[in-house]
Design a protein around this motif. Sequence first.
Motif, PDB file in Angstrom:
ATOM      1  N   LYS A   1       0.806  -1.215   0.000  1.00  0.00           N
ATOM      2  CA  LYS A   1       0.000   0.000   0.000  1.00  0.00           C
ATOM      3  C   LYS A   1       0.845   1.273   0.000  1.00  0.00           C
ATOM      4  O   LYS A   1       0.305   2.366  -0.005  1.00  0.00           O
ATOM      5  CB  LYS A   1      -0.929   0.018   1.220  1.00  0.00           C
ATOM      6  CG  LYS A   1      -1.995  -1.077   1.180  1.00  0.00           C
ATOM      7  CD  LYS A   1      -2.919  -0.970   2.377  1.00  0.00           C
ATOM      8  CE  LYS A   1      -3.993  -2.052   2.323  1.00  0.00           C
ATOM      9  NZ  LYS A   1      -4.913  -1.967   3.489  1.00  0.00           N
ATOM     10  N   LEU A   2       2.148   1.136   0.040  1.00  0.00           N
ATOM     11  CA  LEU A   2       3.015   2.308   0.022  1.00  0.00           C
ATOM     12  C   LEU A   2       2.789   3.082  -1.270  1.00  0.00           C
ATOM     13  O   LEU A   2       2.772   2.513  -2.360  1.00  0.00           O
ATOM     14  CB  LEU A   2       4.482   1.891   0.125  1.00  0.00           C
ATOM     15  CG  LEU A   2       4.929   1.305   1.471  1.00  0.00           C
ATOM     16  CD1 LEU A   2       6.364   0.854   1.397  1.00  0.00           C
ATOM     17  CD2 LEU A   2       4.753   2.325   2.563  1.00  0.00           C
ATOM     18  N   LEU A   3       2.607   4.378  -1.139  1.00  0.00           N
ATOM     19  CA  LEU A   3       2.319   5.198  -2.316  1.00  0.00           C
ATOM     20  C   LEU A   3       3.588   5.591  -3.053  1.00  0.00           C
ATOM     21  O   LEU A   3       3.534   5.924  -4.246  1.00  0.00           O
ATOM     22  CB  LEU A   3       1.543   6.448  -1.887  1.00  0.00           C
ATOM     23  CG  LEU A   3       0.189   6.185  -1.225  1.00  0.00           C
ATOM     24  CD1 LEU A   3      -0.463   7.515  -0.824  1.00  0.00           C
ATOM     25  CD2 LEU A   3      -0.728   5.409  -2.167  1.00  0.00           C
TER      26      LEU A   3
ATOM     27  N   ALA B   1       8.634   0.463  -3.987  1.00  0.00           N
ATOM     28  CA  ALA B   1       8.151  -0.768  -4.630  1.00  0.00           C
ATOM     29  C   ALA B   1       9.190  -1.880  -4.536  1.00  0.00           C
ATOM     30  O   ALA B   1       8.846  -3.050  -4.314  1.00  0.00           O
ATOM     31  CB  ALA B   1       7.799  -0.476  -6.090  1.00  0.00           C
ATOM     32  N   ALA B   2      10.463  -1.538  -4.715  1.00  0.00           N
ATOM     33  CA  ALA B   2      11.499  -2.566  -4.650  1.00  0.00           C
ATOM     34  C   ALA B   2      11.539  -3.217  -3.277  1.00  0.00           C
ATOM     35  O   ALA B   2      11.701  -4.436  -3.153  1.00  0.00           O
ATOM     36  CB  ALA B   2      12.850  -1.944  -4.991  1.00  0.00           C
ATOM     37  N   LEU B   3      11.369  -2.401  -2.233  1.00  0.00           N
ATOM     38  CA  LEU B   3      11.357  -2.955  -0.882  1.00  0.00           C
ATOM     39  C   LEU B   3      10.129  -3.832  -0.676  1.00  0.00           C
ATOM     40  O   LEU B   3      10.205  -4.906  -0.069  1.00  0.00           O
ATOM     41  CB  LEU B   3      11.366  -1.822   0.151  1.00  0.00           C
ATOM     42  CG  LEU B   3      11.242  -2.270   1.626  1.00  0.00           C
ATOM     43  CD1 LEU B   3      12.388  -3.181   2.011  1.00  0.00           C
ATOM     44  CD2 LEU B   3      11.174  -1.053   2.547  1.00  0.00           C
ATOM     45  N   ALA B   4       8.994  -3.388  -1.183  1.00  0.00           N
ATOM     46  CA  ALA B   4       7.774  -4.178  -1.046  1.00  0.00           C
ATOM     47  C   ALA B   4       7.941  -5.541  -1.696  1.00  0.00           C
ATOM     48  O   ALA B   4       7.538  -6.577  -1.138  1.00  0.00           O
ATOM     49  CB  ALA B   4       6.600  -3.429  -1.661  1.00  0.00           C
ATOM     50  N   ASP B   5       8.520  -5.578  -2.891  1.00  0.00           N
ATOM     51  CA  ASP B   5       8.750  -6.855  -3.568  1.00  0.00           C
ATOM     52  C   ASP B   5       9.676  -7.743  -2.752  1.00  0.00           C
ATOM     53  O   ASP B   5       9.460  -8.960  -2.631  1.00  0.00           O
ATOM     54  CB  ASP B   5       9.348  -6.615  -4.958  1.00  0.00           C
ATOM     55  CG  ASP B   5       8.349  -5.950  -5.903  1.00  0.00           C
ATOM     56  OD1 ASP B   5       7.126  -6.064  -5.639  1.00  0.00           O
ATOM     57  OD2 ASP B   5       8.807  -5.315  -6.877  1.00  0.00           O
ATOM     58  N   GLU B   6      10.724  -7.144  -2.204  1.00  0.00           N
ATOM     59  CA  GLU B   6      11.696  -7.911  -1.427  1.00  0.00           C
ATOM     60  C   GLU B   6      11.056  -8.487  -0.171  1.00  0.00           C
ATOM     61  O   GLU B   6      11.313  -9.634   0.215  1.00  0.00           O
ATOM     62  CB  GLU B   6      12.888  -7.008  -1.060  1.00  0.00           C
ATOM     63  CG  GLU B   6      14.093  -7.750  -0.508  1.00  0.00           C
ATOM     64  CD  GLU B   6      14.861  -8.493  -1.584  1.00  0.00           C
ATOM     65  OE1 GLU B   6      15.690  -9.345  -1.241  1.00  0.00           O
ATOM     66  OE2 GLU B   6      14.629  -8.215  -2.782  1.00  0.00           O
ATOM     67  N   LEU B   7      10.217  -7.697   0.480  1.00  0.00           N
ATOM     68  CA  LEU B   7       9.556  -8.161   1.698  1.00  0.00           C
ATOM     69  C   LEU B   7       8.590  -9.301   1.403  1.00  0.00           C
ATOM     70  O   LEU B   7       8.409 -10.221   2.220  1.00  0.00           O
ATOM     71  CB  LEU B   7       8.802  -7.001   2.364  1.00  0.00           C
ATOM     72  CG  LEU B   7       9.660  -5.873   2.937  1.00  0.00           C
ATOM     73  CD1 LEU B   7       8.766  -4.732   3.415  1.00  0.00           C
ATOM     74  CD2 LEU B   7      10.543  -6.367   4.077  1.00  0.00           C
ATOM     75  N   GLU B   8       7.977  -9.263   0.234  1.00  0.00           N
ATOM     76  CA  GLU B   8       6.989 -10.285  -0.124  1.00  0.00           C
ATOM     77  C   GLU B   8       7.628 -11.642  -0.345  1.00  0.00           C
ATOM     78  O   GLU B   8       7.053 -12.683  -0.015  1.00  0.00           O
ATOM     79  CB  GLU B   8       6.231  -9.839  -1.374  1.00  0.00           C
ATOM     80  CG  GLU B   8       5.058 -10.752  -1.724  1.00  0.00           C
ATOM     81  CD  GLU B   8       4.258 -10.205  -2.876  1.00  0.00           C
ATOM     82  OE1 GLU B   8       4.786 -10.262  -4.018  1.00  0.00           O
ATOM     83  OE2 GLU B   8       3.151  -9.708  -2.659  1.00  0.00           O
ATOM     84  N   ARG B   9       8.847 -11.649  -0.829  1.00  0.00           N
ATOM     85  CA  ARG B   9       9.450 -12.928  -1.187  1.00  0.00           C
ATOM     86  C   ARG B   9      10.553 -13.386  -0.241  1.00  0.00           C
ATOM     87  O   ARG B   9      10.990 -14.520  -0.303  1.00  0.00           O
ATOM     88  CB  ARG B   9      10.023 -12.852  -2.610  1.00  0.00           C
ATOM     89  CG  ARG B   9      11.216 -11.927  -2.768  1.00  0.00           C
ATOM     90  CD  ARG B   9      11.745 -11.928  -4.197  1.00  0.00           C
ATOM     91  NE  ARG B   9      12.938 -11.121  -4.349  1.00  0.00           N
ATOM     92  CZ  ARG B   9      14.162 -11.513  -4.001  1.00  0.00           C
ATOM     93  NH1 ARG B   9      14.349 -12.729  -3.495  1.00  0.00           N
ATOM     94  NH2 ARG B   9      15.202 -10.708  -4.170  1.00  0.00           N
ATOM     95  N   ASP B  10      11.029 -12.476   0.659  1.00  0.00           N
ATOM     96  CA  ASP B  10      12.204 -12.818   1.473  1.00  0.00           C
ATOM     97  C   ASP B  10      11.871 -12.677   2.951  1.00  0.00           C
ATOM     98  O   ASP B  10      11.666 -11.561   3.459  1.00  0.00           O
ATOM     99  CB  ASP B  10      13.379 -11.908   1.094  1.00  0.00           C
ATOM    100  CG  ASP B  10      14.694 -12.366   1.731  1.00  0.00           C
ATOM    101  OD1 ASP B  10      14.650 -13.148   2.702  1.00  0.00           O
ATOM    102  OD2 ASP B  10      15.760 -11.920   1.259  1.00  0.00           O
TER     103      ASP B  10
END
Length: 275
Positions: free
Chosen positions: A25-27, A32-41
């Motif tokens: 939900k970060l605007l 976005a790169a951090l969000a992707d990293e958090l989702e998979r790692d």
Amino acid sequence: MDKQPLHNLMDACRPHGDDLLAPRKLLDPEMAALADELERDETARQALERSQRLDRALVAAFQDVPVPGDLEQRLLAAVGAAGGRAAADASESVAAVAPADRADLSSAARQPQSRRRFWALAMAAAVSFIALGLSYWLVNHTPELTPSQLVVQAQEWLSDEDFHRAAWSPMTRQPPRAYPRQYLAVAPAQWRRVETSLDRKAVVYQIPFRQGKSAYLFVSQVDTPVAGIGSVPPRTPLPGATGGWSIGAWQADGLLFVLAAEGDYRSLLRSRPTA
């Protein structure tokens, strides 16, 4: 993703809000790169959780620090009494340590900015507290002196160019601090105020002495007695004076008397004190 850019993005996360619970939900597109990293790692998620726990602990610590309600007024009064540029600089920093700034620090931690800025604000406030505390200590603390240090300071007063240029007042004008007539065999000829390292409002008396020679009596108000200095004028001068000066000192009723003469000052003293 490289570790350093990842850590930089974690630093930019707020310690409260949706950043941790719902990173998608970060605007800010940069997150976005951090969000992707958090989702998979899972390791990245644990690192962010540790980072945010530290942020919340820091915010709580600053909120819990008790600050006396009258601290600002007390420090301002102390710094104002000090005078000079140092006092002005310290006064200007009071805004950085006012109680309201604790809320500013907490707010800064909640904003979407890096913890580095939060730490900078915290360190600035801490430095301001230390600077003001030191100013308050300097204003209200009189350092202890030894007789040898007193001799050195007295010779500095005598060698100051301003000391010899300033105008004198006749004894018909009442001095703010009376000279100890019971100990002196020779009455002073004139007096004036003088700023010394011990007292900004000290009084110095010029005493008639041998032809071509000078003698002075400095009267200073001190909070801390000088160790090793008695309550009556010493017949033997203190050791360490140079340039032909003899310097003696005594103290009574919160006043320090320093007698300095170009030559032996004993002829200036009564053989027996008078009442």
